[in-house]
Design an enzyme around this catalytic site. Structure first.
Site, mmCIF file in Angstrom:
data_model
loop_
_atom_site.group_PDB
_atom_site.id
_atom_site.type_symbol
_atom_site.label_atom_id
_atom_site.label_comp_id
_atom_site.label_asym_id
_atom_site.label_seq_id
_atom_site.Cartn_x
_atom_site.Cartn_y
_atom_site.Cartn_z
ATOM 1 N N SER A 142 -9.819 49.178 -1.726
ATOM 2 C CA SER A 142 -11.265 49.189 -1.974
ATOM 3 C C SER A 142 -11.939 49.742 -0.731
ATOM 4 O O SER A 142 -11.440 49.566 0.391
ATOM 5 C CB SER A 142 -11.772 47.765 -2.236
ATOM 6 O OG SER A 142 -13.186 47.733 -2.187
ATOM 7 N N TYR A 156 -12.173 39.116 0.375
ATOM 8 C CA TYR A 156 -11.729 40.224 -0.497
ATOM 9 C C TYR A 156 -11.460 41.475 0.346
ATOM 10 O O TYR A 156 -10.426 42.136 0.183
ATOM 11 C CB TYR A 156 -12.819 40.498 -1.534
ATOM 12 C CG TYR A 156 -12.578 41.712 -2.403
ATOM 13 C CD1 TYR A 156 -11.727 41.661 -3.507
ATOM 14 C CD2 TYR A 156 -13.226 42.929 -2.128
ATOM 15 C CE1 TYR A 156 -11.516 42.777 -4.305
ATOM 16 C CE2 TYR A 156 -13.023 44.043 -2.928
ATOM 17 C CZ TYR A 156 -12.166 43.965 -4.010
ATOM 18 O OH TYR A 156 -11.963 45.082 -4.793
HETATM 19 P P1 NAP Z 1 -11.459 44.033 -13.816
HETATM 20 O O1 NAP Z 1 -12.287 44.893 -14.718
HETATM 21 O O2 NAP Z 1 -11.974 42.701 -13.403
HETATM 22 O O3 NAP Z 1 -10.014 43.874 -14.509
HETATM 23 C C1 NAP Z 1 -9.048 43.110 -13.841
HETATM 24 C C2 NAP Z 1 -7.723 43.240 -14.544
HETATM 25 O O4 NAP Z 1 -6.742 42.542 -13.749
HETATM 26 C C3 NAP Z 1 -7.675 42.617 -15.912
HETATM 27 O O5 NAP Z 1 -6.782 43.364 -16.718
HETATM 28 C C4 NAP Z 1 -7.128 41.223 -15.648
HETATM 29 O O6 NAP Z 1 -6.449 40.651 -16.757
HETATM 30 C C5 NAP Z 1 -6.130 41.534 -14.549
HETATM 31 N N1 NAP Z 1 -5.798 40.417 -13.679
HETATM 32 C C6 NAP Z 1 -6.642 39.617 -12.981
HETATM 33 N N2 NAP Z 1 -5.941 38.697 -12.290
HETATM 34 C C7 NAP Z 1 -4.621 38.926 -12.562
HETATM 35 C C8 NAP Z 1 -3.424 38.314 -12.157
HETATM 36 N N3 NAP Z 1 -3.429 37.252 -11.339
HETATM 37 N N4 NAP Z 1 -2.256 38.813 -12.631
HETATM 38 C C9 NAP Z 1 -2.239 39.864 -13.486
HETATM 39 N N5 NAP Z 1 -3.355 40.496 -13.899
HETATM 40 C C10 NAP Z 1 -4.529 40.016 -13.446
HETATM 41 O O7 NAP Z 1 -11.102 44.794 -12.457
HETATM 42 P P2 NAP Z 1 -11.363 46.333 -11.996
HETATM 43 O O8 NAP Z 1 -12.758 46.446 -11.552
HETATM 44 O O9 NAP Z 1 -10.814 47.248 -13.016
HETATM 45 O O10 NAP Z 1 -10.465 46.371 -10.674
HETATM 46 C C11 NAP Z 1 -9.131 46.874 -10.661
HETATM 47 C C12 NAP Z 1 -8.699 47.009 -9.222
HETATM 48 O O11 NAP Z 1 -9.594 47.910 -8.537
HETATM 49 C C13 NAP Z 1 -8.718 45.691 -8.429
HETATM 50 O O12 NAP Z 1 -7.635 45.657 -7.534
HETATM 51 C C14 NAP Z 1 -10.032 45.783 -7.666
HETATM 52 O O13 NAP Z 1 -10.017 44.995 -6.499
HETATM 53 C C15 NAP Z 1 -10.099 47.265 -7.381
HETATM 54 N N6 NAP Z 1 -11.461 47.736 -7.085
HETATM 55 C C16 NAP Z 1 -12.451 47.662 -8.037
HETATM 56 C C17 NAP Z 1 -13.729 48.099 -7.719
HETATM 57 C C18 NAP Z 1 -14.889 48.054 -8.687
HETATM 58 O O14 NAP Z 1 -16.041 48.273 -8.280
HETATM 59 N N7 NAP Z 1 -14.646 47.768 -9.957
HETATM 60 C C19 NAP Z 1 -13.989 48.612 -6.433
HETATM 61 C C20 NAP Z 1 -12.965 48.670 -5.509
HETATM 62 C C21 NAP Z 1 -11.707 48.235 -5.850
HETATM 63 P P3 NAP Z 1 -7.129 39.396 -17.588
HETATM 64 O O15 NAP Z 1 -8.330 39.960 -18.292
HETATM 65 O O16 NAP Z 1 -6.070 38.940 -18.515
HETATM 66 O O17 NAP Z 1 -7.516 38.380 -16.534
#
Ligand code: NAP
Length: 247
Positions: A142, A156
């Protein structure tokens, strides 16, 4: 692109977008999730409808036994060719002085320990040293890793700093074993993660303050992940790409 691609947290957000694009590119996709089986099944169905192949596997990446089972199920699906270490969690905005040890431990376990264990299982299968054919590991970092998350989520941010170190260190460790390891550092991306931090409007609200005047989409991050997975990135390892609209 062929072989099996494991995507942790592949049921929603960036993981979902990556799963759909990876299946379209020819991977057999393992869609991992923890709690939302319907969302994971919907991704698998969408992939099947588009002519691709995928399966959903429940498992908490913070639990070693779950990760071992996830990869065992992936083995039964076909030979592994890659891993996207995408599962990640955040929590409500606050200063470090107010954070509980439980919160900090949960973020460390899911974001850091989960990624390390999943990467270990992938290396055991991909490494030419163990009879594998090589492959690619892409880690989700991130922009918070470098910005620091002050007064919001330094915990985080620290987990994502650890991911950057994992990307660099593991890439050097396995560079001569047929495995590339690279990372992506998203900025503010429109997904459910902001709602899970108690602030569903965050991406929309912050969009106009960002250098490009908008938040990014999960598809835009997935495109960078797909490029890193592909042979077009054949000389790219040990590095992490910002996908952040200049943030
Ligand atoms: P999201 O929409 O909240 O989706 C999270 C996903 O991870 C869901 O499929 C969830 O499954 C799964 N998950 C959560 N906890 C888990 C665990 N303990 N074991 C296995 N699966 C798990 O997240 P996102 O925004 O797409 O983020 C994806 C990645 O990008 C993350 O690493 C996040 O830190 C990074 N990121 C995101 C952003 C942003 O702005 N969105 C920015 C920087 C980095 P369930 O629904 O079954 O819980």
């Amino acid at each position: 692109m062929d072989g099996v691609l494991v995507i942790t947290g592949g049921s929603r957000g960036i993981g979902r977008a990556t799963a759909l694009k990876a299946a379209a590119a020819g991977y057999r996709v393992v869609v991992n999730y923890t709690s939302d089986a319907a969302a994971a099944d919907a991704v698998v169905s969408a992939i099947a409808q588009a002519g691709g192949t995928a399966m959903a596997v429940q498992g908490d990446v913070a639990n070693e036994a779950d990760v071992i089972r996830l990869f065992a199920e992936a083995d039964a699906f076909g030979p592994l060719s890659g891993l996207v270490n995408n599962a990640g969690v955040i929590d409500r905005a606050m200063s470090l002085v107010d954070m509980s040890a439980e919160r900090i431990t949960r973020l460390m376990m899911v974001n850091v320990v989960g990624s390390l264990i999943a990467a270990r299982e992938a290396v055991r299968r991909l490494s030419t040293q163990f009879g594998g054919k090589g492959g690619v590991i892409v880690n989700l970092s991130s922009r918070a890793a470098e910005l620091g998350g002050a007064k919001q989520y330094v915990d985080y941010a620290a987990t994502k700093g650890a991911i950057d170190s994992l990307t660099r260190g593991l890439a050097l460790e396995v560079a001569d074993q047929g495995i590339r390891v690279a990372g992506v550092r998203p900025g503010i991306i429109e997904t459910d993660i902001h709602a899970s931090a108690g602030d569903p409007g965050r991406a929309a609200r912050m969009g106009s303050t960002l250098p490009m005047g908008r938040a990014g989409s999960a598809d835009e991050v997935a495109d960078a992940i797909l490029w890193l997975l592909s042979d077009k990135a054949s000389y790219v390892t040990g590095t992490t790409i910002d996908v952040s609209g200049g943030r």
